[in-house]
Every structure is written in C-alpha cells, then in structure tokens.
Scaffold this motif. Structure first.
Motif, mmCIF file in Angstrom:
data_model
loop_
_atom_site.group_PDB
_atom_site.id
_atom_site.type_symbol
_atom_site.label_atom_id
_atom_site.label_comp_id
_atom_site.label_asym_id
_atom_site.label_seq_id
_atom_site.Cartn_x
_atom_site.Cartn_y
_atom_site.Cartn_z
ATOM 1 N N LEU A 140 -4.418 62.681 65.583
ATOM 2 C CA LEU A 140 -4.918 61.805 64.518
ATOM 3 C C LEU A 140 -4.317 62.174 63.169
ATOM 4 N N MET A 141 -4.242 63.467 62.891
ATOM 5 C CA MET A 141 -3.694 63.905 61.611
ATOM 6 C C MET A 141 -2.196 63.616 61.503
ATOM 7 N N THR A 142 -1.486 63.736 62.612
ATOM 8 C CA THR A 142 -0.057 63.442 62.586
ATOM 9 C C THR A 142 0.169 61.971 62.272
ATOM 10 N N MET A 143 -0.632 61.104 62.849
ATOM 11 C CA MET A 143 -0.431 59.670 62.654
ATOM 12 C C MET A 143 -0.912 59.190 61.283
ATOM 13 N N PHE A 144 -1.963 59.782 60.756
ATOM 14 C CA PHE A 144 -2.531 59.260 59.519
ATOM 15 C C PHE A 144 -2.302 60.155 58.305
ATOM 16 N N LEU A 145 -2.304 61.459 58.489
ATOM 17 C CA LEU A 145 -2.182 62.365 57.355
ATOM 18 C C LEU A 145 -0.729 62.742 57.064
ATOM 19 N N LEU A 146 0.075 62.947 58.084
ATOM 20 C CA LEU A 146 1.462 63.360 57.849
ATOM 21 C C LEU A 146 2.242 62.350 57.017
ATOM 22 N N PRO A 147 2.133 61.032 57.258
ATOM 23 C CA PRO A 147 2.847 60.107 56.362
ATOM 24 C C PRO A 147 2.404 60.248 54.899
ATOM 25 N N ALA A 148 1.112 60.487 54.669
ATOM 26 C CA ALA A 148 0.632 60.680 53.297
ATOM 27 C C ALA A 148 1.191 61.965 52.697
ATOM 28 N N ILE A 149 1.256 63.027 53.494
ATOM 29 C CA ILE A 149 1.833 64.285 53.011
ATOM 30 C C ILE A 149 3.308 64.091 52.684
ATOM 31 N N LEU A 150 4.031 63.402 53.564
ATOM 32 C CA LEU A 150 5.453 63.149 53.310
ATOM 33 C C LEU A 150 5.637 62.313 52.052
ATOM 34 N N LYS A 151 4.768 61.357 51.830
ATOM 35 C CA LYS A 151 4.871 60.519 50.633
ATOM 36 C C LYS A 151 4.701 61.364 49.373
ATOM 37 N N ILE A 152 3.811 62.332 49.423
ATOM 38 C CA ILE A 152 3.572 63.190 48.261
ATOM 39 C C ILE A 152 4.750 64.133 48.022
ATOM 40 N N ILE A 153 5.247 64.791 49.068
ATOM 41 C CA ILE A 153 6.276 65.811 48.844
ATOM 42 C C ILE A 153 7.696 65.254 48.781
ATOM 43 N N LEU A 154 7.874 63.996 49.140
ATOM 44 C CA LEU A 154 9.205 63.387 49.061
ATOM 45 C C LEU A 154 9.273 62.376 47.917
ATOM 46 N N ARG A 155 8.681 62.714 46.801
ATOM 47 C CA ARG A 155 8.650 61.810 45.641
ATOM 48 C C ARG A 155 10.047 61.449 45.161
ATOM 49 N N ARG A 156 10.971 62.386 45.256
ATOM 50 C CA ARG A 156 12.328 62.147 44.767
ATOM 51 C C ARG A 156 12.977 60.971 45.511
ATOM 52 N N GLU A 157 12.844 60.932 46.830
ATOM 53 C CA GLU A 157 13.389 59.814 47.601
ATOM 54 C C GLU A 157 12.672 58.515 47.263
ATOM 55 N N GLN A 158 11.398 58.632 46.956
ATOM 56 C CA GLN A 158 10.606 57.466 46.615
ATOM 57 C C GLN A 158 11.134 56.830 45.339
ATOM 58 N N LYS A 159 11.496 57.650 44.363
ATOM 59 C CA LYS A 159 12.009 57.136 43.092
ATOM 60 C C LYS A 159 13.457 56.664 43.236
ATOM 61 N N ALA A 160 14.191 57.327 44.125
ATOM 62 C CA ALA A 160 15.605 56.977 44.287
ATOM 63 C C ALA A 160 15.773 55.649 45.012
ATOM 64 N N ARG A 161 14.823 55.258 45.817
ATOM 65 C CA ARG A 161 14.902 54.010 46.596
ATOM 66 C C ARG A 161 13.692 53.136 46.275
ATOM 67 N N PRO A 162 13.760 52.390 45.176
ATOM 68 C CA PRO A 162 12.631 51.535 44.859
ATOM 69 C C PRO A 162 12.479 50.418 45.872
ATOM 70 N N ALA A 163 11.271 49.953 46.012
ATOM 71 C CA ALA A 163 10.999 48.867 46.952
ATOM 72 C C ALA A 163 11.683 47.591 46.465
ATOM 73 N N PRO A 164 12.247 46.804 47.379
ATOM 74 C CA PRO A 164 12.920 45.576 46.957
ATOM 75 C C PRO A 164 11.902 44.564 46.425
ATOM 76 N N THR A 165 12.343 43.784 45.455
ATOM 77 C CA THR A 165 11.458 42.763 44.914
ATOM 78 C C THR A 165 11.682 41.470 45.667
ATOM 79 N N ALA A 166 10.643 40.718 45.819
ATOM 80 C CA ALA A 166 10.733 39.450 46.549
ATOM 81 C C ALA A 166 11.084 38.336 45.589
ATOM 82 N N ASP A 167 11.994 37.474 45.970
ATOM 83 C CA ASP A 167 12.353 36.303 45.156
ATOM 84 C C ASP A 167 11.595 35.108 45.679
ATOM 85 N N PHE A 168 10.856 34.465 44.808
ATOM 86 C CA PHE A 168 10.090 33.300 45.224
ATOM 87 C C PHE A 168 10.663 32.059 44.598
#
Length: 189
Positions: free
Chosen positions: A161-189
C-alpha cells in the motif's frame, strides 16, 4: 555464587547480539545497492523511505496476533525490507524512465505508478500468500514459523500500500528539480 542463564535464553541472547550487527549491515547493503542501481541518492532515499512503513506493518502484525519479538521475527523483518525495496525499485525505475523519455513530471509519476501497479501488487500478494500457511501453522515448529511469517504477511500488506500511494508522493517531494525542469504542458482550447 553467580546466576547464569542457559538453554533457550542463552541462545536468544547470543542471537540478539549477532542481529545487532547483522541488521544494520543488511540495511546498509540494501541502501548501497540502491545507490549503485540508481546512481542518484534522491531515488535511493525515496525507495528506502518505504522500509520503515513495511517494518511498522510487521510490528502491527505481531501486536495484533499477540506475539513477542523474537529472532525468527527479526529474520522476517530482514526479508520484509528486501521485498519492500524490490517493489520500490520497480516503481521508481519506471518513473525515472518516463521522466527520461520527456514526459512531464506529474504525468511520469502517474504513468510509472499505474504501469507498475500490477507488478507491485502481484509481488506483494505472492509473498504474503506464500507465507500465510506458516503464519497460521499450529504444528511442530510453528513457534518459529509464525512470528517470521506474521511479520512478512502484515509487513508486505503495509509495504504494498505504501509503495503504491506513498512512494509517488515521496518521489514528488525529493525530485523537485525535475518537476521544475519539466513543466506540465498547457492545453490549447
């Protein structure tokens, strides 16, 4: 005069002293292999962070079944740490590959988690179901089997349970640099 305890108590004391050396070495080796595998301390820390939750699940199992901590339970905790790390490695590797392929960070987390869900759940279920007969044993030798299997069964449940739900959250916290380097694409409407 002196009192000297022998027999099973003496064996427990001797084994406890050995485990006091073996367990930290085993955990250090696991962390070292994670570093070697990922080549990045952030991924190693993220995956290793799941281990305490798996161990907590094993302790809860011992408490719920009214069992005391013993040498077989300690061996179960070592096995449990290995399976918890294995599941974490599967998920973190998939997330890392998705990031390297150029996926936006949040998409890579979701893609890696969803893609590896079957593997992680299957690994956990096989390990837990494999140890279930030992956890429920009542025959000869069951006093050794039950604590070991109980820690593994309950710990694997918590770890999965922790691997499926907590590990992605932990990775999101400790991999902030990749998060900033790859912004989410914006949708064109």
């Amino acid at each position: 005069y002196e009192i000297q305890w022998s027999g099973q108590f003496e064996n427990f004391e001797r084994a406890s002293k050995r485990l006091a050396v073996v367990v930290p070495i085993a955990l250090a080796l696991i962390f070292g292999m994670l570093l070697w595998n990922f080549g990045d301390v952030r991924y190693a820390i993220g995956v290793f962070a799941v281990v305490p939750f798996a161990l907590t699940g094993g302790m809860v199992g011992l408490i719920l079944r009214d069992m005391e901590f013993s040498i077989p339970a300690a061996v179960g905790f070592i096995a449990l740490a290995g399976v918890a790390v294995l599941n974490g490695v599967v998920l973190a590797t998939d997330v890392r590959h998705a990031i390297e392929e150029g996926h936006p960070f949040n998409h890579a987390l979701v893609k890696g988690s969803v893609h590896t869900m079957r593997a992680v759940v299957t690994t956990g279920a096989v390990a837990a179901l494999g140890f279930l007969p030992m956890a429920l044993a009542t025959g000869a030798g069951s006093e050794v089997q039950r604590p070991l299997a109980t820690t593994v069964v309950f710990g694997i449940g918590a770890s999965t349970l922790m691997t499926m739900f907590l590990l992605p959250a932990i990775l999101k916290i400790i991999l902030r640099r990749e998060q900033k380097a790859r912004p989410a694409p914006t949708a064109d409407f």
